[in-house]
Each structure stands twice: as C-alpha cells, then as structure tokens.
Design a protein around this motif. Sequence first.
Motif, PDB file in Angstrom:
ATOM      1  N   GLU A 156       0.141   8.886   1.205  1.00 50.45           N
ATOM      2  CA  GLU A 156      -0.538   7.627   0.426  1.00 50.45           C
ATOM      3  C   GLU A 156      -0.219   7.873  -1.336  1.00 50.45           C
ATOM      4  N   TRP A 210       3.271   7.076  -2.141  1.00 51.75           N
ATOM      5  CA  TRP A 210       3.184   5.482  -2.199  1.00 51.75           C
ATOM      6  C   TRP A 210       2.995   4.858  -3.299  1.00 51.75           C
ATOM      7  N   THR A 211       1.466   5.059  -3.613  1.00 52.12           N
ATOM      8  CA  THR A 211       0.878   4.449  -4.771  1.00 52.12           C
ATOM      9  C   THR A 211       1.671   4.673  -6.164  1.00 52.12           C
TER      10      THR A 211
END
Length: 157
Positions: A134, A137-138
């Motif tokens: 995550e 991806w951020t």
Amino acid sequence: MRTPLETIDGKAVKNLAGAHAINGAVVFGQPGGFAVLVKYGANERAVAAQRSRRLRIWRNLNTAAAYVRDELGLARFEIDMTEHDPTAVERKRPDTAKRQRQLHEAAEHDAWFRGQVQKALDGVKDGSNRAIPEEEWTARSNATRVELKRRIVKHGS
C-alpha cells in the motif's frame, strides 16, 4: 386490392392450431413479402405481427410456408400471389451493420479483457506478478498526480 382483414395475434393462432381448430390457410402476397390468413370455423383472420394489429409480413414465401407447415401443422394450404410485389417495400435496416459492428467490437473487447484478468490472476498464483504494498502504491499515485498537475500548469489545459 384485398379489403382490410381482421387480424388475430400469433398466440391465439397457436392455441387454435394446438386445438386442431384451423381448417385451412392461405399464404398471400403483399408488397414486400407474404402474409398468412387462417381459416377456423366460419372465420378468416390474418396473422398479426407481435404486439400490434398489423399484418405480420414474412420476407419470402419459404419462411411463410414453413410457418404454416411447422407452427400451424398444416401440410396443405393455398398460395395467392396476386398482390405480391417484391420491389414495393425496402425492408433493409440501415442501422444493422453499425449494430453488428458494435456487437463484434464489444465481444472482442470482452475476450481481451477476460484474457488480461486471467493473465493477472495466473501471474499472482505463480508469483510472476507481485502484490504492490500500500505504501508503494500511495507513493506511485502521488507522483503521478504531481506530474499531471505539472503538465496542466505548463500547458495551460
């Protein structure tokens, strides 16, 4: 010219045929095709198009005859070609080619999309596609947003 006929819907005709109540039929020519007149008791009615009271028109004699033979169960019937004029009505649908092309393109896209999804699932299963954490991806998303904003400011649109 034939006088306007009373019509009967296809479902009622099939019910009459199922009850063996049809005494005869006439396939008669119309401008652009053929219609069917059924005889039952002392009545004669022309078969109506679905959801209307207008005559159902078959494009060619073979399909009208097949309807009488197969759907109504009559092996013997009359044919009246008096008013048949195959050139009187143009029944082509101009939107058919476009609609068929769109259906073909949609089917191709669907097959491609399903293939891509399956490839991704197979990659996750065999380890060749890794899951992106995550945080990564951020960071990627934020970098993409910053780059897009920079382009908008630079190009003014």
